[in-house]
Scaffold this motif. Structure first.
Motif, PDB file in Angstrom:
ATOM      1  N   ILE A 134     -12.066  19.712 -13.492  1.00  0.00           N
ATOM      2  CA  ILE A 134     -10.887  18.995 -12.919  1.00  0.00           C
ATOM      3  C   ILE A 134     -11.467  17.132 -12.965  1.00  0.00           C
ATOM      4  O   ILE A 134     -10.608  16.588 -13.010  1.00  0.00           O
ATOM      5  N   CYS A 135     -12.714  16.992 -12.857  1.00  0.00           N
ATOM      6  CA  CYS A 135     -13.221  15.711 -12.414  1.00  0.00           C
ATOM      7  C   CYS A 135     -12.968  14.918 -13.784  1.00  0.00           C
ATOM      8  O   CYS A 135     -12.977  13.606 -14.143  1.00  0.00           O
ATOM      9  N   ILE A 136     -12.947  15.832 -14.985  1.00  0.00           N
ATOM     10  CA  ILE A 136     -12.638  15.067 -16.324  1.00  0.00           C
ATOM     11  C   ILE A 136     -11.347  14.656 -16.598  1.00  0.00           C
ATOM     12  O   ILE A 136     -11.180  13.294 -17.153  1.00  0.00           O
ATOM     13  N   LEU A 137     -10.219  14.715 -15.922  1.00  0.00           N
ATOM     14  CA  LEU A 137      -8.849  14.266 -16.184  1.00  0.00           C
ATOM     15  C   LEU A 137      -8.910  12.575 -15.653  1.00  0.00           C
ATOM     16  O   LEU A 137      -8.425  11.832 -16.439  1.00  0.00           O
ATOM     17  N   PRO A 138      -9.387  12.183 -14.604  1.00  0.00           N
ATOM     18  CA  PRO A 138      -9.569  10.842 -14.202  1.00  0.00           C
ATOM     19  C   PRO A 138     -10.193  10.155 -15.154  1.00  0.00           C
ATOM     20  O   PRO A 138      -9.729   9.047 -15.505  1.00  0.00           O
ATOM     21  N   TRP A 139     -11.511  10.601 -15.517  1.00  0.00           N
ATOM     22  CA  TRP A 139     -12.139   9.703 -16.699  1.00  0.00           C
ATOM     23  C   TRP A 139     -11.402   9.697 -18.100  1.00  0.00           C
ATOM     24  O   TRP A 139     -11.442   8.710 -18.600  1.00  0.00           O
ATOM     25  N   LEU A 140     -10.793  10.732 -18.549  1.00  0.00           N
ATOM     26  CA  LEU A 140     -10.242  10.847 -19.769  1.00  0.00           C
ATOM     27  C   LEU A 140      -8.831   9.907 -19.530  1.00  0.00           C
ATOM     28  O   LEU A 140      -8.502   9.122 -20.712  1.00  0.00           O
ATOM     29  N   THR A 141      -8.422   9.757 -18.467  1.00  0.00           N
ATOM     30  CA  THR A 141      -7.420   8.845 -18.397  1.00  0.00           C
ATOM     31  C   THR A 141      -7.633   7.527 -18.281  1.00  0.00           C
ATOM     32  O   THR A 141      -7.068   6.420 -18.820  1.00  0.00           O
ATOM     33  N   THR A 200      -4.094   5.643  -1.348  1.00  0.00           N
ATOM     34  CA  THR A 200      -3.328   5.886  -0.126  1.00  0.00           C
ATOM     35  C   THR A 200      -2.220   6.786  -0.053  1.00  0.00           C
ATOM     36  O   THR A 200      -2.104   7.572   1.062  1.00  0.00           O
ATOM     37  N   GLN A 201      -2.134   7.408  -0.992  1.00  0.00           N
ATOM     38  CA  GLN A 201      -1.152   8.604  -1.258  1.00  0.00           C
ATOM     39  C   GLN A 201      -1.892   9.932  -1.153  1.00  0.00           C
ATOM     40  O   GLN A 201      -1.352  10.978  -0.975  1.00  0.00           O
ATOM     41  N   LEU A 202      -3.274   9.802  -1.149  1.00  0.00           N
ATOM     42  CA  LEU A 202      -4.138  11.230  -1.002  1.00  0.00           C
ATOM     43  C   LEU A 202      -4.041  11.846   0.335  1.00  0.00           C
ATOM     44  O   LEU A 202      -3.858  13.196   0.350  1.00  0.00           O
ATOM     45  N   SER A 203      -3.782  11.018   1.192  1.00  0.00           N
ATOM     46  CA  SER A 203      -3.717  11.313   2.602  1.00  0.00           C
ATOM     47  C   SER A 203      -2.426  12.103   2.854  1.00  0.00           C
ATOM     48  O   SER A 203      -1.921  12.821   3.756  1.00  0.00           O
ATOM     49  N   HIS A 204      -1.428  12.059   2.119  1.00  0.00           N
ATOM     50  CA  HIS A 204       0.075  12.462   2.293  1.00  0.00           C
ATOM     51  C   HIS A 204       0.315  13.775   1.282  1.00  0.00           C
ATOM     52  O   HIS A 204       1.502  14.413   1.218  1.00  0.00           O
ATOM     53  N   VAL A 205      -0.614  13.853   0.319  1.00  0.00           N
ATOM     54  CA  VAL A 205      -0.325  15.291  -0.355  1.00  0.00           C
ATOM     55  C   VAL A 205      -0.980  16.350   0.182  1.00  0.00           C
ATOM     56  O   VAL A 205      -1.893  16.409   0.877  1.00  0.00           O
ATOM     57  N   HIS A 206      -0.609  17.391  -0.212  1.00  0.00           N
ATOM     58  CA  HIS A 206      -1.032  18.663   0.155  1.00  0.00           C
ATOM     59  C   HIS A 206      -1.449  19.913  -0.590  1.00  0.00           C
ATOM     60  O   HIS A 206      -1.670  20.946  -0.449  1.00  0.00           O
ATOM     61  N   SER A 207      -1.322  19.378  -2.253  1.00  0.00           N
ATOM     62  CA  SER A 207      -1.493  20.421  -2.991  1.00  0.00           C
ATOM     63  C   SER A 207      -2.827  19.822  -3.819  1.00  0.00           C
ATOM     64  O   SER A 207      -2.788  18.547  -4.186  1.00  0.00           O
ATOM     65  N   PRO A 208      -3.707  20.594  -4.345  1.00  0.00           N
ATOM     66  CA  PRO A 208      -4.619  20.283  -5.211  1.00  0.00           C
ATOM     67  C   PRO A 208      -4.123  19.828  -6.360  1.00  0.00           C
ATOM     68  O   PRO A 208      -4.964  18.400  -7.025  1.00  0.00           O
ATOM     69  N   ALA A 209      -3.257  20.008  -7.148  1.00  0.00           N
ATOM     70  CA  ALA A 209      -2.745  19.493  -8.168  1.00  0.00           C
ATOM     71  C   ALA A 209      -2.278  18.130  -7.941  1.00  0.00           C
ATOM     72  O   ALA A 209      -2.535  16.965  -8.609  1.00  0.00           O
ATOM     73  N   MET A 210      -1.405  17.731  -6.721  1.00  0.00           N
ATOM     74  CA  MET A 210      -1.085  16.369  -6.567  1.00  0.00           C
ATOM     75  C   MET A 210      -2.341  15.382  -6.245  1.00  0.00           C
ATOM     76  O   MET A 210      -2.208  14.426  -6.650  1.00  0.00           O
ATOM     77  N   LEU A 214     -10.802  20.390  -1.658  1.00  0.00           N
ATOM     78  CA  LEU A 214      -9.873  21.234  -2.665  1.00  0.00           C
ATOM     79  C   LEU A 214     -10.046  22.593  -3.010  1.00  0.00           C
ATOM     80  O   LEU A 214      -9.387  23.315  -3.529  1.00  0.00           O
ATOM     81  N   LYS A 215     -11.274  22.916  -2.585  1.00  0.00           N
ATOM     82  CA  LYS A 215     -11.916  24.274  -2.623  1.00  0.00           C
ATOM     83  C   LYS A 215     -12.207  24.948  -4.102  1.00  0.00           C
ATOM     84  O   LYS A 215     -11.849  26.134  -4.436  1.00  0.00           O
ATOM     85  N   PHE A 216     -12.373  23.813  -4.877  1.00  0.00           N
ATOM     86  CA  PHE A 216     -12.814  24.299  -6.202  1.00  0.00           C
ATOM     87  C   PHE A 216     -14.353  24.746  -6.423  1.00  0.00           C
ATOM     88  O   PHE A 216     -14.989  24.365  -5.823  1.00  0.00           O
ATOM     89  N   ASN A 217     -14.263  25.755  -7.272  1.00  0.00           N
ATOM     90  CA  ASN A 217     -15.848  26.166  -7.357  1.00  0.00           C
ATOM     91  C   ASN A 217     -16.473  25.040  -8.548  1.00  0.00           C
ATOM     92  O   ASN A 217     -15.983  23.880  -8.811  1.00  0.00           O
ATOM     93  N   LEU A 218     -17.900  25.489  -8.568  1.00  0.00           N
ATOM     94  CA  LEU A 218     -18.727  24.318  -9.203  1.00  0.00           C
ATOM     95  C   LEU A 218     -17.929  24.077 -10.706  1.00  0.00           C
ATOM     96  O   LEU A 218     -17.939  22.859 -11.118  1.00  0.00           O
ATOM     97  N   THR A 219     -17.653  25.137 -11.588  1.00  0.00           N
ATOM     98  CA  THR A 219     -17.258  24.842 -12.718  1.00  0.00           C
ATOM     99  C   THR A 219     -15.837  24.185 -12.706  1.00  0.00           C
ATOM    100  O   THR A 219     -15.569  23.142 -13.534  1.00  0.00           O
TER     101      THR A 219
END
Length: 546
Positions: A396-403, A445-455, A386-391
């Motif tokens: 962004i990794c916080i979101l899945p764990w917070l969920t 399975t949906q990850l291979s069908h999305v084309h934006s970092p947000a999705m 997704l080409k995010f930098n280190l910070t």
């Protein structure tokens, strides 16, 4: 009343104190008329008979010189005397009587302030509220905080590995080896930690684990500079400490938590792991950016000493050992749990002969394969794909764990509500775990069908949010099927889960060298579906091992 303060006291009845026994008979007490209060006349402040003149506030003492044991009230004559500032010690009234003999209007101000602080003051209310807080939930919160530290110390490597690999020129295979070395030690202490906790109690074992992994965390930067072999050993040592945490926690909660509160308490404890990941992933990039990557290990590792101080003073392995727990709460817990003597021997043949035990082991393996890949590889996925930098990768990794933290507690309340409404524990566990398997499978399975970092981030968050329902499924099942051996059972199933972490983490590095991230996710989805089938065919929520 004279200027000197003399006061004429009618002693028409004797003083019911230790020194002046209550007489066998006395004159009838005159009734109190409505007008007496306005005229300064009324009943004695202690409820004893006889007219009492209270119109003028004053300090009082009884003229008891003429009292005789067994005497009658008529033998005592009124006497006029000067009133001193306090009731003399020589009379020897009990403390409660001495307090009441002082007119409320003239009580010392410090006594009134003391009573306000004890009773009506907000500090007194807070103190009383803490005393009424159930002790079993104190234990749950302490376990929650231990698991918070557990994942903070674990996930910091997934962020720090990026600058570390750049500094030491590690390739993806070496990174995978370092990430998996944690699980070498983690694997060794699962069953051993469960046996130890069931024999000596969870308090000692969990305390040992936190101290051990905290020391290993602090030593990580030193080992990395010494060389790769030293780093692998220290990471394995850290796994040894964290490996005993889950069996010890399972043992403690099996003794402290009633069945009707089991899902929500376990969900809260495990949400500590998720919030630990949130905290670690949020603060690690900031610390690395400002102080360098070693600062993450030094700062996080030092927090274990704070937790240990509270744990040693407040925690007990079971409510029977706790001198501070109320009798009502102890009765509630003991009535719902059979608190037998500590385990002396483990019935391995009986345990391993039960199909639900093997369903638990298999499902734990399938579940942890996908979970540990997320834990260790997601920052790399966000950075490389997704080409995010280190910070940004860390934040962004916080979101899945917070969920996951939110979903785990929601699932726990749902599961306990269903059980309280009469649905069988078996059905509830199957429903919750099916959501915990099929939800992540669908969103991966949906990850291979999305084309934006947000999705992509949204799919990952939904995947892990539904995964958290497993806390009310397989992670609650150890205490259902064998509460007395909950530590051993969790050690067994989590050993399979650790093997999934070892193989899955290392295999991901291999797959990425020869394939793509889509291949990584396909393996996880296949294992989620296999776990769903096994769980629904063979699991149960009934006690099968006593």
């Amino acid at each position: 009343m004279s200027p000197a303060g003399a006061y004429l006291l009618p002693l028409s009845c004797p003083l019911p104190s230790d020194l002046l026994p209550r007489p066998k008979s006395s004159r009838p007490r005159p009734p109190i008329r409505d007008g007496d209060a306005s005229q300064g006349r009324g009943r004695h402040p202690l409820g004893w008979g006889g007219p009492w003149r209270s119109g003028v506030p004053c300090r009082l003492r009884w003229a008891a010189a003429g009292a005789r044991p067994g005497g009658r009230g008529s033998d005592l004559k009124p006497e006029a005397f000067d009133v001193p500032d306090s009731v003399p010690d020589s009379i020897g009234f009990p403390q409660v009587v001495r307090r009441e003999l002082v007119s409320p209007a003239l009580r010392p101000r410090e006594e009134e302030e003391e009573e306000e602080e004890e009773g009506d003051g907000w500090l007194g209310a807070v103190g009383a509220g803490l005393e009424r807080f159930p002790k079993r939930w104190v234990i749950v919160i302490l376990c929650f905080s231990a698991f918070l530290l557990c994942n903070m110390d674990r996930v910091n490597m997934s962020i720090a590995i990026l600058p570390m690999s750049a500094e030491y020129n590690w390739n993806p295979a070496t990174v995978g080896l370092i990430q998996s070395s944690f699980f070498w030690g983690y694997l060794l202490t699962q069953i051993a930690g469960g046996i130890w906790a069931d024999i000596v109690g969870g308090k000692l074992v969990l305390g040992f684990g936190v101290v051990w992994w905290s020391i290993a965390t602090v030593l990580t930067p030193i080992a990395a500079k010494a060389g790769l072999p030293f780093l692998l050993v220290v990471r394995a040592f850290m796994g040894i400490g964290e490996g005993v945490a889950m069996p010890a926690m399972s043992n403690i909660l099996s003794r402290w938590i009633p069945i009707a509160e089991r899902s929500r308490s376990l969900a809260l404890v495990y949400s500590g792991m998720y919030l630990g990941s949130v905290t670690g992933l949020a603060f690690s990039p900031l610390l690395i950016h400002k102080f360098g990557w070693p600062s993450v290990f030094y700062s996080f590792g030092s927090l274990g000493s704070v937790w240990l101080t509270v744990w040693l003073s407040k925690a007990y392995s079971s409510p029977i050992e706790d001198p501070e727990i109320s009798s009502d709460e102890k009765k509630l817990i003991v009535s719902d749990n059979v608190l037998k003597e500590p385990v002396k021997t483990i019935p391995w043949r009986l345990i391993l002969s039960k199909p639900p035990v093997w369903a638990l082991i298999t499902s734990h393996f399938c579940h942890n394969w996908g979970t540990f890949i997320l834990l260790t590889w997601m920052p790399t996925y966000y950075n490389q794909v997704l080409k995010f930098n280190l910070t940004d990768s860390g934040l962004i990794c916080i979101l899945p764990w917070l969920t996951m933290a939110v979903s785990a507690n929601v699932g726990g309340w749902i599961a306990d509500t269903l059980v309280s409404k009469g649905l069988s524990v078996t059905i509830v566990r199957k429903i919750m775990q099916s959501i915990g398997f099929l939800g992540p499978a669908f969103f991966l399975t949906q990850l291979s069908h999305v084309h934006s970092p947000a999705m992509a981030v949204l799919c990952m968050a939904c995947s892990q949010g539904t995964d958290a329902f497993s806390q009310s499924g397989l992670y609650s099942n150890h205490q259902d099927i064998g509460p007395r051996y909950a530590g051993v059972l969790l050690g067994l199933s989590n050993t399979a889960g650790v093997l999934a972490g070892v193989f899955g983490t290392a295999a991901t590095g291999y797959i990425l060298q020869h394939g793509s991230w889509d291949d990584v996710f396909k393996v996880s989805v296949a294992l989620y579906i296999a776990g769903t089938v096994v769980w629904n065919l063979f699991s149960t929520g009934e006690k099968i091992i006593d």
